[in-house]
Motif scaffolding. Structure first.
Motif, PDB file in Angstrom:
ATOM      1  N   VAL A   1      74.516  50.259 -25.599  1.00 42.90           N
ATOM      2  CA  VAL A   1      73.651  49.538 -24.833  1.00 42.90           C
ATOM      3  C   VAL A   1      73.417  48.941 -24.226  1.00 42.90           C
ATOM      4  O   VAL A   1      72.684  48.490 -23.320  1.00 42.90           O
ATOM      5  CB  VAL A   1      73.613  49.102 -26.811  1.00 42.90           C
ATOM      6  CG1 VAL A   1      72.037  47.914 -26.441  1.00 42.90           C
ATOM      7  CG2 VAL A   1      72.646  49.568 -27.683  1.00 42.90           C
ATOM      8  N   ASP A   2      74.684  48.361 -23.414  1.00 44.17           N
ATOM      9  CA  ASP A   2      74.173  47.151 -22.317  1.00 44.17           C
ATOM     10  C   ASP A   2      74.357  48.141 -21.481  1.00 44.17           C
ATOM     11  O   ASP A   2      73.859  47.369 -20.839  1.00 44.17           O
ATOM     12  CB  ASP A   2      75.216  46.881 -22.409  1.00 44.17           C
ATOM     13  CG  ASP A   2      75.917  45.733 -21.840  1.00 44.17           C
ATOM     14  OD1 ASP A   2      74.920  44.326 -21.179  1.00 44.17           O
ATOM     15  OD2 ASP A   2      76.528  45.855 -20.503  1.00 44.17           O
ATOM     16  N   GLN A   3      74.768  49.373 -21.487  1.00 43.27           N
ATOM     17  CA  GLN A   3      74.837  49.556 -20.523  1.00 43.27           C
ATOM     18  C   GLN A   3      74.009  50.634 -19.606  1.00 43.27           C
ATOM     19  O   GLN A   3      73.735  51.192 -18.637  1.00 43.27           O
ATOM     20  CB  GLN A   3      76.104  50.911 -19.689  1.00 43.27           C
ATOM     21  CG  GLN A   3      77.405  50.181 -19.463  1.00 43.27           C
ATOM     22  CD  GLN A   3      77.729  48.914 -18.454  1.00 43.27           C
ATOM     23  OE1 GLN A   3      77.947  49.765 -17.269  1.00 43.27           O
ATOM     24  NE2 GLN A   3      78.422  48.122 -19.083  1.00 43.27           N
ATOM     25  N   VAL A   4      73.123  51.631 -20.979  1.00 45.73           N
ATOM     26  CA  VAL A   4      72.246  52.236 -20.467  1.00 45.73           C
ATOM     27  C   VAL A   4      72.402  52.860 -20.092  1.00 45.73           C
ATOM     28  O   VAL A   4      71.242  53.804 -18.758  1.00 45.73           O
ATOM     29  CB  VAL A   4      70.562  51.455 -20.801  1.00 45.73           C
ATOM     30  CG1 VAL A   4      69.313  52.489 -21.335  1.00 45.73           C
ATOM     31  CG2 VAL A   4      70.739  49.655 -20.805  1.00 45.73           C
ATOM     32  N   PRO A   5      73.176  54.494 -19.897  1.00 44.93           N
ATOM     33  CA  PRO A   5      73.731  55.385 -19.040  1.00 44.93           C
ATOM     34  C   PRO A   5      71.883  56.321 -20.390  1.00 44.93           C
ATOM     35  O   PRO A   5      71.350  57.558 -19.287  1.00 44.93           O
ATOM     36  CB  PRO A   5      74.751  56.475 -19.723  1.00 44.93           C
ATOM     37  CG  PRO A   5      75.197  55.174 -20.588  1.00 44.93           C
ATOM     38  CD  PRO A   5      74.349  53.806 -20.524  1.00 44.93           C
ATOM     39  N   ALA A   6      71.660  56.055 -21.254  1.00 45.22           N
ATOM     40  CA  ALA A   6      70.788  57.024 -22.072  1.00 45.22           C
ATOM     41  C   ALA A   6      70.309  56.051 -22.870  1.00 45.22           C
ATOM     42  O   ALA A   6      71.004  54.460 -23.505  1.00 45.22           O
ATOM     43  CB  ALA A   6      71.304  57.383 -22.200  1.00 45.22           C
ATOM     44  N   PHE A   7      69.002  55.911 -23.612  1.00 40.49           N
ATOM     45  CA  PHE A   7      68.582  54.961 -25.027  1.00 40.49           C
ATOM     46  C   PHE A   7      68.200  56.499 -26.441  1.00 40.49           C
ATOM     47  O   PHE A   7      67.772  56.960 -25.441  1.00 40.49           O
ATOM     48  CB  PHE A   7      67.993  54.577 -24.786  1.00 40.49           C
ATOM     49  CG  PHE A   7      66.526  54.488 -24.089  1.00 40.49           C
ATOM     50  CD1 PHE A   7      65.634  54.854 -24.798  1.00 40.49           C
ATOM     51  CD2 PHE A   7      66.326  54.662 -22.562  1.00 40.49           C
ATOM     52  CE1 PHE A   7      64.447  54.944 -24.346  1.00 40.49           C
ATOM     53  CE2 PHE A   7      65.027  55.140 -22.270  1.00 40.49           C
ATOM     54  CZ  PHE A   7      63.466  55.422 -22.998  1.00 40.49           C
ATOM     55  N   PRO A   8      68.482  55.718 -26.906  1.00 40.51           N
ATOM     56  CA  PRO A   8      68.474  57.148 -28.272  1.00 40.51           C
ATOM     57  C   PRO A   8      66.924  56.526 -28.580  1.00 40.51           C
ATOM     58  O   PRO A   8      66.214  55.626 -28.679  1.00 40.51           O
ATOM     59  CB  PRO A   8      68.838  56.638 -29.235  1.00 40.51           C
ATOM     60  CG  PRO A   8      69.529  55.356 -29.452  1.00 40.51           C
ATOM     61  CD  PRO A   8      69.665  55.335 -27.868  1.00 40.51           C
ATOM     62  N   THR A   9      65.853  57.663 -28.429  1.00 44.48           N
ATOM     63  CA  THR A   9      64.581  57.357 -28.715  1.00 44.48           C
ATOM     64  C   THR A   9      64.083  57.024 -30.216  1.00 44.48           C
ATOM     65  O   THR A   9      63.508  56.185 -31.168  1.00 44.48           O
ATOM     66  CB  THR A   9      63.874  58.008 -28.879  1.00 44.48           C
ATOM     67  OG1 THR A   9      63.956  60.016 -28.611  1.00 44.48           O
ATOM     68  CG2 THR A   9      63.600  58.411 -26.529  1.00 44.48           C
ATOM     69  N   VAL A  10      64.267  58.364 -31.503  1.00 43.93           N
ATOM     70  CA  VAL A  10      63.684  58.292 -32.068  1.00 43.93           C
ATOM     71  C   VAL A  10      65.188  59.454 -33.493  1.00 43.93           C
ATOM     72  O   VAL A  10      65.830  60.234 -32.534  1.00 43.93           O
ATOM     73  CB  VAL A  10      62.655  59.056 -33.323  1.00 43.93           C
ATOM     74  CG1 VAL A  10      61.613  57.996 -31.800  1.00 43.93           C
ATOM     75  CG2 VAL A  10      62.521  60.696 -31.917  1.00 43.93           C
ATOM     76  N   TYR A  11      65.299  58.565 -35.002  1.00 42.24           N
ATOM     77  CA  TYR A  11      66.297  59.647 -35.420  1.00 42.24           C
ATOM     78  C   TYR A  11      65.248  60.561 -36.157  1.00 42.24           C
ATOM     79  O   TYR A  11      64.282  60.096 -36.335  1.00 42.24           O
ATOM     80  CB  TYR A  11      67.060  58.819 -35.966  1.00 42.24           C
ATOM     81  CG  TYR A  11      68.000  57.448 -35.384  1.00 42.24           C
ATOM     82  CD1 TYR A  11      68.755  57.952 -34.632  1.00 42.24           C
ATOM     83  CD2 TYR A  11      68.016  56.312 -36.664  1.00 42.24           C
ATOM     84  CE1 TYR A  11      70.178  57.247 -34.022  1.00 42.24           C
ATOM     85  CE2 TYR A  11      69.142  55.430 -35.581  1.00 42.24           C
ATOM     86  CZ  TYR A  11      69.733  56.090 -34.578  1.00 42.24           C
ATOM     87  OH  TYR A  11      70.719  55.366 -34.174  1.00 42.24           O
ATOM     88  N   ARG A  12      66.036  61.486 -36.882  1.00 43.28           N
ATOM     89  CA  ARG A  12      64.996  62.295 -37.347  1.00 43.28           C
ATOM     90  C   ARG A  12      64.993  62.834 -38.345  1.00 43.28           C
ATOM     91  O   ARG A  12      66.351  62.699 -39.664  1.00 43.28           O
ATOM     92  CB  ARG A  12      65.063  63.509 -36.620  1.00 43.28           C
ATOM     93  CG  ARG A  12      65.005  63.811 -35.236  1.00 43.28           C
ATOM     94  CD  ARG A  12      65.483  64.514 -34.651  1.00 43.28           C
ATOM     95  NE  ARG A  12      65.100  64.912 -32.597  1.00 43.28           N
ATOM     96  CZ  ARG A  12      64.993  65.779 -32.306  1.00 43.28           C
ATOM     97  NH1 ARG A  12      65.200  67.659 -32.992  1.00 43.28           N
ATOM     98  NH2 ARG A  12      64.183  65.681 -31.310  1.00 43.28           N
ATOM     99  N   ALA A  13      63.831  63.343 -39.187  1.00 39.28           N
ATOM    100  CA  ALA A  13      64.061  64.016 -41.101  1.00 39.28           C
ATOM    101  C   ALA A  13      64.272  65.412 -40.769  1.00 39.28           C
ATOM    102  O   ALA A  13      63.418  65.921 -39.645  1.00 39.28           O
ATOM    103  CB  ALA A  13      63.248  63.223 -42.059  1.00 39.28           C
ATOM    104  N   GLU A  14      64.855  66.185 -41.395  1.00 35.67           N
ATOM    105  CA  GLU A  14      64.584  67.563 -41.428  1.00 35.67           C
ATOM    106  C   GLU A  14      63.839  67.896 -42.708  1.00 35.67           C
ATOM    107  O   GLU A  14      63.750  67.774 -43.704  1.00 35.67           O
ATOM    108  CB  GLU A  14      66.075  68.106 -40.638  1.00 35.67           C
ATOM    109  CG  GLU A  14      65.774  69.558 -41.379  1.00 35.67           C
ATOM    110  CD  GLU A  14      67.321  70.249 -41.345  1.00 35.67           C
ATOM    111  OE1 GLU A  14      67.302  72.011 -41.679  1.00 35.67           O
ATOM    112  OE2 GLU A  14      68.168  69.209 -41.227  1.00 35.67           O
ATOM    113  N   LEU A  15      62.929  68.782 -42.410  1.00 37.70           N
ATOM    114  CA  LEU A  15      62.436  69.692 -43.378  1.00 37.70           C
ATOM    115  C   LEU A  15      62.081  70.967 -43.489  1.00 37.70           C
ATOM    116  O   LEU A  15      61.957  71.380 -42.219  1.00 37.70           O
ATOM    117  CB  LEU A  15      60.524  68.746 -43.144  1.00 37.70           C
ATOM    118  CG  LEU A  15      60.161  67.418 -43.214  1.00 37.70           C
ATOM    119  CD1 LEU A  15      58.141  67.200 -43.101  1.00 37.70           C
ATOM    120  CD2 LEU A  15      60.737  67.041 -44.955  1.00 37.70           C
TER     121      LEU A  15
END
Length: 615
Positions: free
Chosen positions: A566-580
């Motif tokens: 979180v501190d270094q931010v090489p990437a950031f997550p956008t959304v977690y998902r539900a599987e339908l």
């Protein structure tokens, strides 16, 4: 047009109008001093009062399993939802994408099974024993486990699979999965003719010795797929992935056998009567590619009985009309993320080569500001009606034991984003509404995202517009979304990173082991950000150390790693998902959980010859 689709379009139009007005009033940098109006506009865009169709769903309201008593025999039609053809790399040693994995799961499988805690149990095709030190495992393949051609699955087949992956001519992505075995690196580097840590005890027994005891060995850290040596031994390793044994006539040890393949389009299977767990209920299975845009029609008409995934953004439109199916659901093992390209792949040494100085997104403050600029709560509600939700760390909530939801992460706050950029020296020098970099040079970031589904284009546009709102100019690479295979090739799946790509959106499906090395390790090709440093390596190594066999210690390590990323931010997550997963009324014994399944594929069946159709 359904209400949900219309509302999504209106939402995107509203965002575009807002962003145009923001740009006309001076861009993002001036808005940093105005802590009220800009925040209020963004908040309205994502508030519940403007919900897409007045309803937000909760994954907890869906069951993951559909049970029943099947008839004898029958055919099942499985829809492989994909915006493009499948690659057809149909062997676990060589495949690299989730679409091919879905095809593989019908005819091949792991030799090892796991329970609900993601640890190995004794229920798989092989049983195991471990020494007191925890670094030496002895596996015994059950006598009844055979390849589809009738040959027994042997300890030599299992060892051969690992030898192929460790071979210097191997062109697949799995080398990082076997480097913990003693002697693999020496074999790979040509310093040894065999792998010291592999010992064939007898036809069905294989001993593996690892460099150290680690909790990952118990939770999916052991390469558990065999390769039929009697088929592959005369094929040069460099040619295996393109051979007929992988692409035309693949065999496995699973419940169904491949009968025919229409390249990129479909696969037909017949039941494996000799399957080690018992004869399958179904006579045959047909897997065919279905475009995301036509999946609903295919389900309505009974063209397919079930699909590998259902676009969650379409669920509100079909909740009442798809009367012939039952929707199953669970928290998905996947998460979406935005990655920053921070280097390239060093093919010669098989590792990440980070180069922050020559990356346009090498400044962590720029990356942090871009995270603050996007409203992923609004994305989850607007585009997915609550069936995706704001993600916080790179260890998803799927891992209830390890995900740390106490970590404070950037959430939508364009004022904070503007302030960060101002303080870091990103200014609009020429008055065009976009910031230059701290050296006063034009800053234009090229963004790669995949095509597919109704939301792909508006979602990519939303992120671009969100970054423009804070004065960062972002453009789609080549001015368009990329076809999925082209996308992964260009972000570096084969090691050929496209130097013109600065940012990309992707998704990652986690395994049974929480260890994040397979995406974020220094020597794995899937680390598409090409970001690495000593602290990242230290924490990942501690997470799989012998000390980490203690659960509390491992939790602390991965909490620290989550916070560090979180501190270094090489990437950031956008959304977690539900599987339908929509399942035709006639289908029974389908379980969408990939761990601790109550029902497995050989038990799947149908209750009648013809599928039910929507009324």
């Amino acid at each position: 047009m359904g209400k949900a689709n219309l509302s999504k379009i209106l939402f995107v139009m509203m965002l575009m109008l807002f962003l145009v007005l923001a740009a006309c009033s001076g861009g993002g940098s001036e808005g940093a001093d105005d802590s009220g109006s800009e925040e209020a506009e963004g908040g309205d865009a994502g508030s519940e009062s403007e919900e897409a169709d007045g309803k937000v769903y909760d994954v907890a309201d869906f069951s993951p399993i559909k049970e029943g008593e099947p008839m004898d025999g029958g055919n099942l039609n499985f829809g492989l939802v994909s915006p493009t053809v499948f690659s057809g790399t149909l062997n676990f040693n060589f495949y690299s994408d989730a679409v091919d994995s879905e095809i593989l799961d019908w005819f091949d499988e792991s030799l090892l099974d796991v329970d609900e805690t993601f640890n190995m149990n004794q229920e798989g095709a092989a049983t195991w024993e471990v020494n007191e030190e925890g670094d030496e495992f002895t596996f015994t393949i059950r006598d009844e486990v055979n390849w589809h051609d009738g040959e027994p699955v042997t300890a030599e087949d299992w060892a051969f699979a690992i030898e192929v992956i460790a071979d210097p001519d191997y062109d697949g992505p799995r080398y990082g999965n076997v480097t913990d075995i003693v002697g693999v690196e020496e074999y790979h580097d040509g310093e040894a003719d065999s792998i010291e840590g592999l010992e064939i005890m007898d036809e069905k027994t294989l001993k593996m010795t690892f460099k150290q005891a680690t909790p990952s060995l118990l939770s999916g850290g052991i390469w558990s797929y065999a390769l039929p040596k009697h088929i592959f031994e005369d094929i040069p390793v460099a040619d295996m992935s393109s051979s007929d044994a992988v692409r035309v006539n693949p065999i496995g040890m699973g419940p169904f056998k491949v009968e025919s393949i229409t390249p990129g389009e479909s696969v037909t299977y017949s039941k494996n009567e000799d399957y080690w767990q018992g004869e399958p209920n179904l006579d045959s299975v047909t897997v065919k590619v279905i475009a995301p845009e036509t999946v609903t029609q295919a389900l309505e008409t009974g063209e397919v009985d079930l699909v590998n995934s259902f676009p969650t953004d379409q669920y509100p439109d079909v909740e009442e009309s798809l009367t012939n199916v039952e929707f199953l659901g669970r928290v998905d093992r996947s998460y979406s993320y935005v990655g920053f390209k921070l280097g390239s792949w060093d093919e010669e040494n098989g590792k990440v080569d980070m180069d922050l100085e020559n990356s346009k997104v090498g400044d962590v403050e720029l990356r942090r500001a871009m995270w603050y600029a996007v409203d992923n709560d609004a994305v989850g509600e607007r585009f997915y009606n609550g069936l995706r939700w704001n993600a916080t760390t790179l260890i998803p909530s799927f891992y209830e034991v390890y995900h740390d939801d106490s970590i404070e992460t950037p959430t939508y706050d364009p004022d904070t984003a503007n302030q960060i950029l101002d303080e870091a020296g990103y200014e609009d020098v020429n008055g065009d509404g976009f910031r230059e970099n701290p050296d006063g040079e034009e800053l234009v970031l090229n963004y790669a995202s995949q095509e597919g589904g109704d939301t792909a284009e508006p979602l990519a546009n939303y992120y671009i517009q969100s970054w423009e709102q804070i004065g960062i100019k972002v453009e789609k690479i080549d001015g368009r979304l990329l076809e999925v295979n082209d996308f992964y090739d260009r972000i570096g799946e084969q090691g050929n990173d496209d130097p013109d790509i600065d940012i990309y959106s992707a998704a990652w499906s986690v395994g049974t082991d929480v260890n994040p090395t397979n995406l974020w390790g220094p020597n794995v090709i899937f680390n598409f950000t090409r970001w690495e440093d000593e602290e990242n390596t230290r924490l990942q190594e501690e997470g799989v150390s012998s000390e980490a066999i203690d659960l509390e210690y491992r939790q602390e390590v991965y909490s620290e790693w989550q916070e560090y990323m979180v501190d270094q931010v090489p990437a950031f997550p956008t959304v977690y998902r539900a599987e339908l997963a929509p399942v035709n009324e006639r289908v029974v014994n389908w379980d969408i959980r990939q761990e601790d399944q109550e029902l497995e594929r050989y038990e799947v069946g149908v209750t009648q010859e013809e599928p039910a159709v929507a009324e």
